[in-house]
Design a protein around this motif. Sequence first.
Motif, PDB file in Angstrom:
ATOM      1  N   ASP A 254       0.801  -1.240  -0.070  1.00 47.55           N
ATOM      2  CA  ASP A 254      -0.153   0.194  -0.036  1.00 47.55           C
ATOM      3  C   ASP A 254       0.902   1.403   0.167  1.00 47.55           C
ATOM      4  OD1 ASP A 254      -2.452  -1.158  -0.179  1.00 47.55           O
ATOM      5  OD2 ASP A 254      -2.552  -1.352   1.923  1.00 47.55           O
ATOM      6  N   ASN A 255       2.126   1.062   0.367  1.00 47.53           N
ATOM      7  CA  ASN A 255       2.806   2.140   0.515  1.00 47.53           C
ATOM      8  C   ASN A 255       3.539   2.516  -1.036  1.00 47.53           C
ATOM      9  OD1 ASN A 255       2.464   2.471   3.176  1.00 47.53           O
ATOM     10  ND2 ASN A 255       4.108   1.258   3.703  1.00 47.53           N
ATOM     11  N   GLN A 256       4.128   3.732  -1.441  1.00 46.41           N
ATOM     12  CA  GLN A 256       4.730   3.978  -2.531  1.00 46.41           C
ATOM     13  C   GLN A 256       6.116   3.399  -2.354  1.00 46.41           C
ATOM     14  OE1 GLN A 256       3.733   5.780  -5.157  1.00 46.41           O
ATOM     15  NE2 GLN A 256       1.636   6.131  -4.638  1.00 46.41           N
ATOM     16  N   ILE A 257       6.475   3.061  -3.592  1.00 46.96           N
ATOM     17  CA  ILE A 257       7.712   2.412  -3.831  1.00 46.96           C
ATOM     18  C   ILE A 257       8.796   3.345  -3.871  1.00 46.96           C
ATOM     19  CG2 ILE A 257       9.290   0.735  -5.281  1.00 46.96           C
ATOM     20  CD1 ILE A 257       6.609  -0.326  -3.988  1.00 46.96           C
ATOM     21  N   VAL A 258       9.806   3.438  -2.969  1.00 48.06           N
ATOM     22  CA  VAL A 258      10.761   4.426  -2.714  1.00 48.06           C
ATOM     23  C   VAL A 258      12.259   3.819  -3.640  1.00 48.06           C
ATOM     24  CG1 VAL A 258      12.529   5.724  -1.252  1.00 48.06           C
ATOM     25  CG2 VAL A 258      10.167   5.046  -0.562  1.00 48.06           C
ATOM     26  N   GLU A 259      12.565   2.929  -3.593  1.00 40.52           N
ATOM     27  CA  GLU A 259      13.591   2.244  -4.428  1.00 40.52           C
ATOM     28  C   GLU A 259      13.121   1.733  -5.519  1.00 40.52           C
ATOM     29  OE1 GLU A 259      16.199  -0.048  -1.883  1.00 40.52           O
ATOM     30  OE2 GLU A 259      16.720   1.518  -0.659  1.00 40.52           O
ATOM     31  N   ARG A 260      13.184   2.152  -6.511  1.00 40.93           N
ATOM     32  CA  ARG A 260      13.030   1.659  -7.979  1.00 40.93           C
ATOM     33  C   ARG A 260      14.206   1.270  -8.940  1.00 40.93           C
ATOM     34  NH1 ARG A 260       7.365   3.289  -9.611  1.00 40.93           N
ATOM     35  NH2 ARG A 260       6.754   4.427  -7.759  1.00 40.93           N
ATOM     36  N   LYS A 261      14.011   0.282  -9.640  1.00 41.21           N
ATOM     37  CA  LYS A 261      15.239  -0.163 -10.414  1.00 41.21           C
ATOM     38  C   LYS A 261      14.266  -0.629 -11.911  1.00 41.21           C
ATOM     39  CE  LYS A 261      18.116  -2.233  -7.167  1.00 41.21           C
ATOM     40  NZ  LYS A 261      18.971  -3.530  -6.580  1.00 41.21           N
ATOM     41  N   ALA A 262      15.250  -1.010 -12.855  1.00 38.92           N
ATOM     42  CA  ALA A 262      14.566  -1.134 -14.277  1.00 38.92           C
ATOM     43  C   ALA A 262      14.096  -2.707 -14.074  1.00 38.92           C
ATOM     44  CB  ALA A 262      15.708  -1.154 -15.380  1.00 38.92           C
ATOM     45  N   VAL A 263      12.902  -3.015 -14.477  1.00 29.22           N
ATOM     46  CA  VAL A 263      12.291  -4.390 -14.478  1.00 29.22           C
ATOM     47  C   VAL A 263      11.494  -4.363 -15.718  1.00 29.22           C
ATOM     48  CG1 VAL A 263      10.800  -5.951 -13.371  1.00 29.22           C
ATOM     49  CG2 VAL A 263      12.055  -4.181 -11.905  1.00 29.22           C
ATOM     50  N   ASP A 264      11.960  -5.513 -16.287  1.00 27.40           N
ATOM     51  CA  ASP A 264      11.120  -6.123 -17.629  1.00 27.40           C
ATOM     52  C   ASP A 264      10.091  -6.791 -17.381  1.00 27.40           C
ATOM     53  OD1 ASP A 264      10.519  -6.629 -20.388  1.00 27.40           O
ATOM     54  OD2 ASP A 264      12.488  -7.429 -20.866  1.00 27.40           O
ATOM     55  N   LEU A 265       8.858  -6.250 -17.576  1.00 30.50           N
ATOM     56  CA  LEU A 265       7.619  -7.160 -17.426  1.00 30.50           C
ATOM     57  C   LEU A 265       7.355  -8.490 -18.270  1.00 30.50           C
ATOM     58  CD1 LEU A 265       4.546  -4.581 -17.478  1.00 30.50           C
ATOM     59  CD2 LEU A 265       5.674  -5.566 -15.658  1.00 30.50           C
ATOM     60  N   SER A 266       8.086  -8.563 -19.305  1.00 29.22           N
ATOM     61  CA  SER A 266       8.341  -9.809 -20.072  1.00 29.22           C
ATOM     62  C   SER A 266       8.837 -10.666 -19.205  1.00 29.22           C
ATOM     63  CB  SER A 266       8.847  -9.640 -21.242  1.00 29.22           C
ATOM     64  OG  SER A 266       9.998  -9.314 -21.138  1.00 29.22           O
ATOM     65  N   GLU A 267      10.003 -10.574 -18.596  1.00 27.33           N
ATOM     66  CA  GLU A 267      10.937 -11.378 -17.901  1.00 27.33           C
ATOM     67  C   GLU A 267       9.892 -11.959 -16.528  1.00 27.33           C
ATOM     68  OE1 GLU A 267      14.966 -11.773 -15.509  1.00 27.33           O
ATOM     69  OE2 GLU A 267      14.584  -9.828 -16.597  1.00 27.33           O
ATOM     70  N   VAL A 268       9.274 -10.703 -16.065  1.00 30.22           N
ATOM     71  CA  VAL A 268       8.428 -11.153 -14.851  1.00 30.22           C
ATOM     72  C   VAL A 268       7.414 -12.079 -15.110  1.00 30.22           C
ATOM     73  CG1 VAL A 268       6.809  -9.645 -13.292  1.00 30.22           C
ATOM     74  CG2 VAL A 268       9.057  -9.049 -13.507  1.00 30.22           C
ATOM     75  N   ALA A 269       6.957 -11.769 -16.285  1.00 33.59           N
ATOM     76  CA  ALA A 269       5.585 -12.524 -16.664  1.00 33.59           C
ATOM     77  C   ALA A 269       6.246 -14.114 -16.763  1.00 33.59           C
ATOM     78  CB  ALA A 269       4.883 -12.000 -17.805  1.00 33.59           C
ATOM     79  N   SER A 270       7.145 -14.392 -17.462  1.00 31.82           N
ATOM     80  CA  SER A 270       7.809 -15.543 -17.761  1.00 31.82           C
ATOM     81  C   SER A 270       8.152 -16.415 -16.558  1.00 31.82           C
ATOM     82  CB  SER A 270       8.940 -15.424 -18.654  1.00 31.82           C
ATOM     83  OG  SER A 270       8.920 -14.659 -19.706  1.00 31.82           O
ATOM     84  N   ARG A 271       8.562 -15.462 -15.496  1.00 32.41           N
ATOM     85  CA  ARG A 271       9.007 -16.229 -14.325  1.00 32.41           C
ATOM     86  C   ARG A 271       7.684 -16.714 -13.644  1.00 32.41           C
ATOM     87  NH1 ARG A 271      13.679 -12.385 -11.340  1.00 32.41           N
ATOM     88  NH2 ARG A 271      15.205 -12.683 -12.964  1.00 32.41           N
ATOM     89  N   ALA A 272       6.743 -16.087 -13.676  1.00 29.96           N
ATOM     90  CA  ALA A 272       5.135 -16.058 -13.162  1.00 29.96           C
ATOM     91  C   ALA A 272       4.768 -17.442 -13.790  1.00 29.96           C
ATOM     92  CB  ALA A 272       4.320 -15.009 -12.990  1.00 29.96           C
ATOM     93  N   ILE A 273       4.979 -17.537 -14.972  1.00 27.64           N
ATOM     94  CA  ILE A 273       4.476 -18.619 -15.836  1.00 27.64           C
ATOM     95  C   ILE A 273       5.207 -19.683 -15.361  1.00 27.64           C
ATOM     96  CG2 ILE A 273       4.114 -19.594 -18.141  1.00 27.64           C
ATOM     97  CD1 ILE A 273       3.754 -16.826 -19.279  1.00 27.64           C
ATOM     98  N   GLU A 274       6.553 -19.716 -15.332  1.00 28.07           N
ATOM     99  CA  GLU A 274       7.169 -21.209 -14.797  1.00 28.07           C
ATOM    100  C   GLU A 274       6.683 -21.618 -13.647  1.00 28.07           C
ATOM    101  OE1 GLU A 274       9.224 -22.885 -16.550  1.00 28.07           O
ATOM    102  OE2 GLU A 274       8.841 -21.510 -18.322  1.00 28.07           O
TER     103      GLU A 274
END
Length: 409
Positions: A254-274
């Motif tokens: 529910d809090n705002q994200i303070v520390e942000r990094k570059a994240v590829d949604l395609s990689e995130v989705a592929s990990r979730a699918i696995e």
Amino acid sequence: MATTPVPPQAPPKPTWDPREPVRPWLRPTIRIRLTLLYGGMFLIAGILLLSIIYLLAAQALHIGSELPFRMVEGTLSSDICNFPPGPPSAEEANRAMNACVNQQRQHALDDLLRRSLFALLGLSIIAFAFGYAMAGRVLSPLGKITRTARNVAGTDLSRRIELDGPDDELKELADTFDDMLDRLERAFTAQRRFVANASHELRTPLAINRTLLEVQLSDPGAPVELHQLGRTLLATNERSEQLVEGLLLLARSDNQIVERKAVDLSEVASRAIEQVRVEAEAKGVEIRGERAPAVVQGNGVLLERIALNLVQNAVRYNVPEDGWVEVTTEAQHGQAVLVVSNTGPVVPAYEIDNLFEPFRRLRQERTGSDKGVGLGLSIARSVARAHGGRIIAEPREGGGLVMRVTLPV
């Protein structure tokens, strides 16, 4: 004879709140400053305009006072007016001179009006430009307050306005906003501390219970009834662990994200699918879809939780046979988009909003199945909001849902 003592009366209540700061009777408020500024500008513009009109009127009177004709050998001659040729009679001469003087006066008045209009136009342009510049100078603290509020809402609660300047309404607003930010920062710090403590206090007994149950189940000499009871308790304990993890993650997201990094949604989705592939194969659900690169700035673990929750729901709430789940990612119009669509039961449009409420499912007020703890979509929405994005659910024609997550790039 003794007199009855009169009880002391209570002191009168103060007519002012002692907690409020005492402010001077006359202070440089914005109303006073703007009144003096624009009143002075109006006065200066009026003086300039009157001065210009006075000079133009004096020049017009000087020109109009000169005779527009002369007598040459008994004949009227003029470069401005047209006189009849030859020596005129007295009546004709008076009439011609009167017409010539009126013509010259009208010419002087027309010239005065034209120059006055040009002077008014020039002063108006100068007044508007000066007023715009001064208004920007007066309202610049408000811009600083707005920028600080935007930065606080997007990144960090430790930012403060700390506005300098006269003790006016804007400084009072900035100080009030700083006080509010102090209280919010303390509240969020206390919340994070509570979540950390609760995480430890809630996980530890559940982990101990799981260990004890697993030890009992590993005993080959235990009765069958004890094995059955142990498996039931172990499943209940696992459900409680999932519930605790979901609640803690929901509180953190529910809090705002303070520390942000570059994240590829395609990689995130592929990990979730696995992670869901084994469950999908067991249920006979096909997972498909093209995932193009879509890089966002955020927390990779939380973004993976969005994809995992959506894909898990799409697999678990699917049709018994020939079901499929399509997961796509793309970047379009300055946004990264994750879309998870699936076959499944028909979902009425009026029940879509209920799906995002904690502990609620389709046509059920509380959780009552073994498919989850009822926090998946609530966590997904909270994580999307914490990243400045949103998640939208739409009923799919023929049954199932289309979940669309949009995040700023």
